[in-house]
Enzyme design. Structure first.
Site, PDB file in Angstrom:
ATOM      1  N   CYS A   2      10.077  -3.505  10.000  1.00 39.24           N
ATOM      2  CA  CYS A   2      11.264  -3.884  10.774  1.00 39.24           C
ATOM      3  C   CYS A   2      11.068  -5.229  11.480  1.00 39.24           C
ATOM      4  O   CYS A   2       9.953  -5.602  11.825  1.00 39.24           O
ATOM      5  CB  CYS A   2      11.553  -2.823  11.822  1.00 39.24           C
ATOM      6  SG  CYS A   2      11.692  -1.185  11.134  1.00 39.24           S
ATOM      7  N   ARG A  27       9.103  -9.624   5.748  1.00 44.31           N
ATOM      8  CA  ARG A  27       8.388  -8.456   6.267  1.00 44.31           C
ATOM      9  C   ARG A  27       8.754  -7.174   5.520  1.00 44.31           C
ATOM     10  O   ARG A  27       8.062  -6.177   5.650  1.00 44.31           O
ATOM     11  CB  ARG A  27       8.711  -8.267   7.762  1.00 44.31           C
ATOM     12  CG  ARG A  27       8.224  -9.393   8.636  1.00 44.31           C
ATOM     13  CD  ARG A  27       8.808  -9.273  10.028  1.00 44.31           C
ATOM     14  NE  ARG A  27       8.367  -8.069  10.694  1.00 44.31           N
ATOM     15  CZ  ARG A  27       7.317  -8.011  11.496  1.00 44.31           C
ATOM     16  NH1 ARG A  27       6.609  -9.085  11.729  1.00 44.31           N
ATOM     17  NH2 ARG A  27       6.992  -6.886  12.081  1.00 44.31           N
ATOM     18  N   TRP A  73      13.260  -1.064   8.198  1.00 46.16           N
ATOM     19  CA  TRP A  73      12.552  -0.454   7.073  1.00 46.16           C
ATOM     20  C   TRP A  73      12.495   1.031   7.387  1.00 46.16           C
ATOM     21  O   TRP A  73      11.853   1.442   8.353  1.00 46.16           O
ATOM     22  CB  TRP A  73      11.151  -1.050   6.964  1.00 46.16           C
ATOM     23  CG  TRP A  73      10.395  -0.659   5.750  1.00 46.16           C
ATOM     24  CD1 TRP A  73      10.592  -1.110   4.477  1.00 46.16           C
ATOM     25  CD2 TRP A  73       9.284   0.252   5.682  1.00 46.16           C
ATOM     26  NE1 TRP A  73       9.678  -0.536   3.635  1.00 46.16           N
ATOM     27  CE2 TRP A  73       8.868   0.306   4.340  1.00 46.16           C
ATOM     28  CE3 TRP A  73       8.612   1.028   6.623  1.00 46.16           C
ATOM     29  CZ2 TRP A  73       7.813   1.099   3.916  1.00 46.16           C
ATOM     30  CZ3 TRP A  73       7.559   1.821   6.205  1.00 46.16           C
ATOM     31  CH2 TRP A  73       7.165   1.843   4.855  1.00 46.16           C
ATOM     32  N   ASN A  99      11.489  -1.392  16.878  1.00 39.59           N
ATOM     33  CA  ASN A  99      10.428  -1.283  15.866  1.00 39.59           C
ATOM     34  C   ASN A  99       9.448  -0.230  16.357  1.00 39.59           C
ATOM     35  O   ASN A  99       9.143  -0.180  17.554  1.00 39.59           O
ATOM     36  CB  ASN A  99       9.671  -2.606  15.708  1.00 39.59           C
ATOM     37  CG  ASN A  99      10.488  -3.668  15.014  1.00 39.59           C
ATOM     38  OD1 ASN A  99      11.616  -3.422  14.605  1.00 39.59           O
ATOM     39  ND2 ASN A  99       9.912  -4.857  14.888  1.00 39.59           N
ATOM     40  N   GLY A 100       8.900   0.565  15.444  1.00 33.02           N
ATOM     41  CA  GLY A 100       7.929   1.584  15.850  1.00 33.02           C
ATOM     42  C   GLY A 100       8.494   2.983  15.612  1.00 33.02           C
ATOM     43  O   GLY A 100       9.515   3.146  14.944  1.00 33.02           O
ATOM     44  N   GLU A 483      -8.752  -4.804  -6.775  1.00 35.95           N
ATOM     45  CA  GLU A 483      -7.756  -5.705  -6.206  1.00 35.95           C
ATOM     46  C   GLU A 483      -6.813  -6.229  -7.298  1.00 35.95           C
ATOM     47  O   GLU A 483      -5.604  -6.334  -7.088  1.00 35.95           O
ATOM     48  CB  GLU A 483      -8.465  -6.865  -5.476  1.00 35.95           C
ATOM     49  CG  GLU A 483      -7.572  -7.960  -4.932  1.00 35.95           C
ATOM     50  CD  GLU A 483      -6.557  -7.491  -3.890  1.00 35.95           C
ATOM     51  OE1 GLU A 483      -6.611  -6.334  -3.456  1.00 35.95           O
ATOM     52  OE2 GLU A 483      -5.673  -8.303  -3.551  1.00 35.95           O
ATOM     53  N   LYS A 487      -2.803  -5.708  -7.228  1.00 33.20           N
ATOM     54  CA  LYS A 487      -1.860  -6.825  -7.292  1.00 33.20           C
ATOM     55  C   LYS A 487      -0.825  -6.571  -8.380  1.00 33.20           C
ATOM     56  O   LYS A 487       0.364  -6.757  -8.175  1.00 33.20           O
ATOM     57  CB  LYS A 487      -2.562  -8.151  -7.615  1.00 33.20           C
ATOM     58  CG  LYS A 487      -3.298  -8.883  -6.535  1.00 33.20           C
ATOM     59  CD  LYS A 487      -2.496  -9.381  -5.374  1.00 33.20           C
ATOM     60  CE  LYS A 487      -2.228  -8.309  -4.377  1.00 33.20           C
ATOM     61  NZ  LYS A 487      -3.121  -8.124  -3.279  1.00 33.20           N
ATOM     62  N   GLU A 490       1.647  -3.561  -7.520  1.00 33.78           N
ATOM     63  CA  GLU A 490       2.596  -3.702  -6.415  1.00 33.78           C
ATOM     64  C   GLU A 490       3.694  -4.716  -6.696  1.00 33.78           C
ATOM     65  O   GLU A 490       4.800  -4.550  -6.194  1.00 33.78           O
ATOM     66  CB  GLU A 490       1.911  -3.961  -5.068  1.00 33.78           C
ATOM     67  CG  GLU A 490       1.169  -5.240  -4.909  1.00 33.78           C
ATOM     68  CD  GLU A 490       0.491  -5.364  -3.534  1.00 33.78           C
ATOM     69  OE1 GLU A 490       0.863  -4.653  -2.596  1.00 33.78           O
ATOM     70  OE2 GLU A 490      -0.412  -6.196  -3.412  1.00 33.78           O
ATOM     71  N   HIS A 506     -16.730   7.826 -18.492  1.00 30.88           N
ATOM     72  CA  HIS A 506     -16.661   9.180 -17.929  1.00 30.88           C
ATOM     73  C   HIS A 506     -15.220   9.681 -17.823  1.00 30.88           C
ATOM     74  O   HIS A 506     -14.947  10.622 -17.081  1.00 30.88           O
ATOM     75  CB  HIS A 506     -17.336   9.204 -16.554  1.00 30.88           C
ATOM     76  CG  HIS A 506     -18.801   8.872 -16.616  1.00 30.88           C
ATOM     77  ND1 HIS A 506     -19.721   9.721 -17.159  1.00 30.88           N
ATOM     78  CD2 HIS A 506     -19.473   7.749 -16.250  1.00 30.88           C
ATOM     79  CE1 HIS A 506     -20.928   9.151 -17.104  1.00 30.88           C
ATOM     80  NE2 HIS A 506     -20.796   7.949 -16.562  1.00 30.88           N
ATOM     81  N   LYS A 605       5.276  -6.004   4.554  1.00 31.25           N
ATOM     82  CA  LYS A 605       4.143  -6.904   4.759  1.00 31.25           C
ATOM     83  C   LYS A 605       3.171  -6.332   5.774  1.00 31.25           C
ATOM     84  O   LYS A 605       1.965  -6.458   5.630  1.00 31.25           O
ATOM     85  CB  LYS A 605       4.646  -8.273   5.225  1.00 31.25           C
ATOM     86  CG  LYS A 605       3.554  -9.301   5.422  1.00 31.25           C
ATOM     87  CD  LYS A 605       2.854  -9.602   4.105  1.00 31.25           C
ATOM     88  CE  LYS A 605       1.665 -10.519   4.253  1.00 31.25           C
ATOM     89  NZ  LYS A 605       0.797 -10.452   3.067  1.00 31.25           N
TER      90      LYS A 605
END
Ligand code: M6R
Length: 610
Positions: A2, A27, A73, A99-100, A483, A487, A490, A506, A605
């Site tokens: 948010c 964000r 969000w 926000n929160g 990583e 990448k 996402e 395995h 973000k």
């Protein structure tokens, strides 16, 4: 996550708010809205979807000189118009953005409902609007009502409240969600992020936890929740708007990938002592003994930062001979983690606001461990709450997929390794000097890799329609494989898995066929011969092999369909180079699939919820 913007001054508030919200788009959000005061009442305009939609809904709105804006969000309730912020009380006298998360919202809602309040949305935030209304009916002061309401609340908040009965003031408060106030000339702004303010002013006041700001056109006063005044000097923001814009690239992510020669220089600047083969970091000066004499390091982080931490484990165990445990911050906080005398805890976060990492930091402190930060965003909550720390100086990272922050985190972990290894005498001055020399060469080596963008784009073209990818690496490059896979998934929504190359046999080997690209991170280090055998195993099953390597021997050429050549460096630095082709590969695949690279679906973000 948010975003918050508030404005009070003499200009068209709506325009200022919408412009600020656009700057916060990076964000991640799913709805947007504004509340504006004009003609003696507050108008709320909100919508699911993009800020551009809000912009067209508000074009022509000109009268307001005070207002608040929000990008949401979703956490409580789906992303629709009713759940979008701002929220209002029963009478429409108050509008609030938040926000929160209000953890006790459900019990507060029950209480308020019994008192006669009626709710429209499924959000936790609306509870605050009604709670403020309730206290206002007793105090007739918005500031006091906000303060009393916040005392009832468990959880995290960054809020801004406006009221039609006191239309010359904005009240802001924070606990756990960042807010800063931009100080202007006969106008003031408030935002959750400096990027929303910087085109208006560079003079800012950061709000701390459990503080309230009373913001008028000409004045800002700070208080704590007990109504005691707080004095604080304004700070001057030094980064440019240019820095947070795309700078000629198609996407922020591509810009940030290309910034890495510079960001690595920034991470190292003034911190390497060539002659002694050691490093120095101002933020760690007072705790160097504690770090050097630590029995164990525990590194806590999430996502890409967690991958960087895993690289740190390899480096520090190899050179400094110190045991390192790496934990997901989200797991650490919900276990009963064992911390012992002599443990030093590091928390690593690009944003410095990741809630899981922040909670893990607090848990480690409760257990009595010294906690040091490795953080990008200056003045962020994690940076403030750690006992000491190092900034990675990567600059604002706007693309949701972390790229330059990862390599800067690795650079800083190497600086810490150099400091600790030399002080513990596990490496000699000569070995230290060799590391310093190699670190200083990194920027030009990164440039060489970036010069291969066309070759990497061609590989992306061939594999853009693949449905799965396997990323394999060994040793210090195993976390790079993780990583690379993160990448790709996402930003392109292709399923990708990272694995230690030797573990493939395995289980994952069962997936290999002609449709499965396997990306090997295989620099010519001590594991090179072993990884060649793993590549052979994939080729024997008709898998398509792409190799990132600084070797070009005949064996590799026979096996790999594509080789992306990276310059040679020492093993502990190789992840800083080997990850860059993987960032570019993901980027080009995502662009070719038409994905929203900078704002991938469902991602934020800075993840400030659990
Ligand atoms: O800001 P932080 O480094 O604490 O963020 C941690 C993760 O949320 C972050 O790395 C996330 O995994 C990114 N989307 C990775 O690109």
């Amino acid at each position: 996550m948010c975003g918050i913007v508030g404005y009070i001054g003499n200009r068209n508030a709506c325009e200022v708010l919408v412009e600020g919200l656009k700057r916060l788009e990076y964000r991640g959000y799913d709805s947007a809205g504004v509340a504006l005061f004009a003609d003696s009442h507050i108008d709320v305009i909100k919508t699911p979807g993009k800020v551009s939609r809000l912009e067209s809904m508000t074009s022509g709105v000109q009268a307001a000189r005070i207002g608040i804006g929000h990008t949401r969000w979703a956490t409580h309730g789906e992303p629709n118009t009713v759940n979008a912020h701002p929220h209002t009380d029963c009478t429409g006298n108050f509008a609030i953005i938040h926000n929160g998360i209000i953890e006790n919202y459900s019990s507060l809602k029950t209480k308020l409902t019994l008192l006669g309040h009626s709710f429209r949305s499924q959000t936790d935030t609306e509870v605050l609007a009604h709670l403020i209304e309730e206290f206002y009916s007793k105090t007739r002061s918005t500031e006091m009502a906000v303060r009393l309401a916040l005392k009832e609340v468990n959880g995290t908040f960054g809020i801004v409240v406006m009221s039609s009965s006191e239309p010359d003031v904005l009240i802001a408060a924070r606990r756990g969600s960042p807010l800063l106030i931009g100080l202007g000339d006969s106008e003031n702004l408030i935002a959750s992020d400096a990027s929303a303010l910087i085109s208006h002013t560079r003079n800012v006041l950061y709000l701390h936890d459990n503080e309230i700001a009373i913001i008028t056109r000409d004045n800002v006063s700070l208080k704590n929740l007990d109504d005691e005044a707080i004095e604080r000097e304004a700070e001057h923001l030094t980064f440019d708007l240019e820095q947070i814009e795309k700078g000629g690239f198609d996407h922020f992510m591509l810009k940030e990938i290309n910034e890495q020669p510079e960001t690595i220089k920034n991470a190292l600047r003034g911190r390497l002592i060539d002659a002694d083969g050691i490093s120095k970091m101002g933020g760690l000066r007072d705790v160097e003994d504690k770090i050097t004499n630590a029995r164990r390091f525990v590194i806590l982080a999430c996502g890409t930062s967690w991958h960087a931490a895993l690289v740190g484990k390899y480096i520090l165990e190899q050179c400094a001979n110190i045991p390192v445990e790496v934990d997901y911050a989200s797991e650490f906080r919900y276990r009963n983690p064992v911390l012992m005398d002599g443990d030093v805890v590091w928390v690593m976060s690009q944003s410095g606001e990741t809630l899981d990492t922040l909670a893990a930091l607090r848990e480690a402190k409760v257990k009595g461990a010294p906690v040091y930060g490795i953080v990008n965003v200056v003045g962020s909550t994690i940076a403030r709450e750690t006992d000491a720390g190092v900034y990675i100086h990567a600059g604002p990272e706007i693309g949701v997929a972390s790229t330059k922050a990862f390599t800067s985190q690795l650079a800083v972990l190497n600086l810490i390794n150099l400091l600790v290894s030399r002080r513990r005498r596990t490496i000699s001055a000569e070995q230290g000097r060799a590391i310093v020399e190699e670190m200083e060469r990194l920027p030009e080596k990164i440039e060489q890799i970036l010069g291969q963008r066309d070759e990497i784009e061609a590989i992306a073209e061939e594999f853009k329609d693949s449905r799965n990818f396997l990323y394999l690496g060994r040793g210090v490059n195993f976390p790079v494989a993780l990583e690379g896979a993160l990448k790709l998934k996402e930003i392109s929504y292709i399923h990708a898995e990272g694995y230690p190359a030797a573990e493939m046999k395995h289980g994952p080997i069962a997936l290999i066929d002609e449709n499965m690209p396997a990306v090997f991170v295989a620099p010519g280090d001590s594991t090179y011969d072993k990884i060649l055998s793993n590549i052979q195993e994939v080729r024997a099953r008709k898998g398509n092999v792409i190799v990132i390597s600084n070797e070009a021997d005949g064996r590799l050429k026979d096996l790999a369909k594509y080789i992306v050549q990276i310059p040679k460096t020492i093993d502990i630095l190789s992840p800083i180079l080997s990850v860059i082709p993987l960032q570019l590969l993901s980027y080009y695949i995502a662009v070719k699939r038409g994905c929203n690279v900078d704002q991938p679906r469902n991602l934020a973000k800075s993840v400030t919820v659990e």
